[in-house]
Design an enzyme around this catalytic site. Structure first.
Site, mmCIF file in Angstrom:
data_model
loop_
_atom_site.group_PDB
_atom_site.id
_atom_site.type_symbol
_atom_site.label_atom_id
_atom_site.label_comp_id
_atom_site.label_asym_id
_atom_site.label_seq_id
_atom_site.Cartn_x
_atom_site.Cartn_y
_atom_site.Cartn_z
ATOM 1 N N HIS A 90 57.821 40.594 -45.645
ATOM 2 C CA HIS A 90 56.688 39.967 -46.409
ATOM 3 C C HIS A 90 56.873 40.187 -47.463
ATOM 4 C CE1 HIS A 90 52.632 38.274 -46.229
ATOM 5 N NE2 HIS A 90 52.613 38.918 -47.293
ATOM 6 N N ASP A 169 41.574 38.033 -43.649
ATOM 7 C CA ASP A 169 42.454 37.860 -44.918
ATOM 8 C C ASP A 169 42.557 36.525 -45.314
ATOM 9 O OD1 ASP A 169 44.683 39.014 -46.664
ATOM 10 O OD2 ASP A 169 46.021 37.700 -45.480
ATOM 11 N N ARG A 176 40.390 35.567 -53.447
ATOM 12 C CA ARG A 176 40.795 36.244 -54.427
ATOM 13 C C ARG A 176 41.560 35.476 -55.641
ATOM 14 N NH1 ARG A 176 44.535 39.704 -51.466
ATOM 15 N NH2 ARG A 176 45.383 40.516 -53.480
ATOM 16 N N SER A 191 45.892 43.426 -47.588
ATOM 17 C CA SER A 191 46.225 42.071 -47.163
ATOM 18 C C SER A 191 47.477 41.994 -46.594
ATOM 19 C CB SER A 191 46.221 41.016 -48.621
ATOM 20 O OG SER A 191 46.685 39.809 -48.332
ATOM 21 N N LYS A 195 48.310 41.834 -41.888
ATOM 22 C CA LYS A 195 49.062 40.553 -41.364
ATOM 23 C C LYS A 195 50.141 41.274 -40.874
ATOM 24 C CE LYS A 195 49.516 38.078 -45.239
ATOM 25 N NZ LYS A 195 48.502 38.206 -46.116
HETATM 26 N N1 URA Z 1 50.666 38.680 -50.390
HETATM 27 C C1 URA Z 1 49.651 38.910 -49.649
HETATM 28 O O1 URA Z 1 49.871 38.596 -48.404
HETATM 29 N N2 URA Z 1 48.675 39.555 -49.833
HETATM 30 C C2 URA Z 1 48.298 39.577 -51.339
HETATM 31 O O2 URA Z 1 47.246 40.044 -51.668
HETATM 32 C C3 URA Z 1 49.463 39.216 -52.215
HETATM 33 C C4 URA Z 1 50.608 39.097 -51.734
#
Ligand code: URA
Length: 451
Positions: A90, A169, A176, A191, A195
């Site tokens: 990620h 999320d 957000r 966040s 995930k």
């Molecule tokens: N990537 C994410 O998954 N969440 C965030 O808040 C910022 C970047």
């Protein structure tokens, strides 16, 4: 209470406590987050909550509870039928950052399984789901069953949060974006890690971006985000390796959804060199050496060979096809991907060396063209964006083409071109670009330190 359900914390009081810099209890955090995910708490209250968190921060205990509540808002994915070692990856978000599009098929072509939940574009940064959806027919709204079956069968999948997967999320990410509360270390960490923790991988690889095109503007603040993510992983008993990487300038040359896919395809075809390829190879090397053994150098060589020999491209085409997309994108991206009606080449007015590129300004210009969203839930235009081929250290001639604006109207192109010109500093001396990777953080070190 005579058989009546136990009273839940009043969400307004939760907001007030955070507003007044109080520490939220586990119960308060969970009931607020799960209530919002169920739709019981309105957006205006959640927006006030996010603003209070953004301004006053969250302790690591609160961040842990927030993350766990987000995971618990949906199902988790055990990936029991996957027999390969599993890696997840990620990025915290950057400009022209398509590492995921390259890394996922690349790692799968090297014998790993990659089951990845991704997000949409946030603020000035692009999002993997928006990029992938520019491929005609491709679905990212997979059910948990579809997600698990695909990774078991072909070794990779990229999908979004659904009602099933980390729905808290999904809802908070969009809110957000629309309320200016993205760039908060605990909110980003929760966040991202929600995930990652919802999917049972053997290794979590994170790319925490630092610089003008990232939410974290300095390597120091990015390092703090990296350490927070590593603590959340270690606390959940999961292995994470986290890199802080340079985002002082766009990583690749494309900024826009279909443009990003086209660039990723050029890399998967072994046709394009540069930092986007180098970083993808570095992450693939870390994943392979951590999970399959061998040295980092050997693993990187295997990754280079998979890009140059076509194995990664074949896996990409298979993933696209399995998710309903037009697999011919791997052969002929220009023939398959949407194209903007106006394409205008652009040049700079000065001869000299590129010393700085304000990546955030370029990301915002692409978003203004329609590649990103202004309001929660807005559609994005897959075709528009910016290609900018010069990078820091390059010598440029005044009037020489350094990029192309892809827009819906000539007026949009003129506006974006003015922003791009203003975002690039040309000087007389060549500047040394920052390193590609500022540093690595590892959950194993947290455990060793007893943290
Ligand atoms: N990537 C994410 O998954 N969440 C965030 O808040 C910022 C970047």
């Amino acid at each position: 209470m005579n058989g009546s359900p136990e009273a839940l914390p009043d969400p307004r009081e939760v907001v007030e406590r955070k507003r007044d810099r109080g520490q939220l209890t586990r119960e308060e955090m969970r009931s607020f987050i799960l209530g919002y995910a169920r739709g019981d708490i309105p957006d205006y209250l959640a927006a006030a909550f996010l603003t209070a968190c953004y301004l006053n921060g969250l302790s690591i205990e609160e961040t842990t509870e927030l993350t766990q509540a987000m995971v618990d808002s949906g199902r988790t994915i055990a990936l029991l039928d996957v027999d390969r070692p599993k890696v997840d990856k990620h990025s915290t978000g950057g400009v022209s950052d398509s590492v995921t599009l390259v890394f996922v098929p690349l790692a799968a072509s090297l014998g790993l399984a990659v089951a990845k939940l991704s997000g949409r574009g946030l603020g000035h940064t692009g999002g993997t789901l928006d990029k992938l959806e520019s491929i005609p027919g491709l679905r990212t709204d997979l059910s948990v069953d579809e997600f698990e079956a695909q990774v078991a069968r072909i070794g990779c999948v990229v999908a979004g949060q659904t009602e099933d997967l980390v729905p808290a999320d999904g809802a908070m990410y969009a809110l957000r974006d629309a309320t200016g509360t993205v760039a908060s270390i605990p909110l980003i960490a929760a966040s991202v890690m929600s995930k990652k923790l919802a999917v049972n991988s053997d290794l979590i690889l994170l790319d925490v971006k630092a610089g003008s095109g990232a939410f974290m503007k300095t390597p120091e603040s990015a390092a703090e985000l990296a350490r927070t993510c590593v603590l959340l992983a270690a606390g959940a008993g999961r292995r994470a390796r986290v890199a802080v990487t340079d985002m002082t300038r766009p990583l690749g040359t494309a900024i826009g959804n279909a443009l990003d896919v086209a660039e990723a395809v050029r890399i998967l075809r072994g046709e394009e060199r540069g930092r986007l390829r180098d970083l993808s190879v570095r992450f693939a090397g870390v994943a392979v050496s951590s999970l399959l053994g061998g040295s980092q150098a050997e693993a990187e060589q295997r990754a280079e060979a998979a890009l140059d020999g076509g194995a990664a491209l074949d896996t990409f085409a298979l993933m696209v096809e399995t998710q309903g997309g037009d697999h011919r994108v791997a052969e002929d991206p220009a023939g398959v991907l949407p194209r903007a009606p106006h394409r205008v080449d652009m040049a700079l007015d000065r001869t000299g060396f590129v010393v700085e590129i304000d990546a955030e300004a370029l990301g915002r210009a692409a978003a203004q063209l329609g590649a990103g969203r202004v309001r929660k839930g807005d559609p994005v235009d897959p075709a528009v964006g910016i290609e900018f081929t010069a990078t820091v250290g390059d010598h440029v001639e005044a009037g020489q083409p350094v990029g192309t604006i892809h827009s819906r109207t000539p007026e949009d192109a003129a506006r974006a071109e003015a922003v791009v010109r203003g975002a690039v500093t040309v000087g007389d001396e060549a500047a040394d670009p920052p390193p590609m990777v500022f540093g690595w953080y590892d959950s194993d070190d947290v455990e060793e330190a007893g943290g």
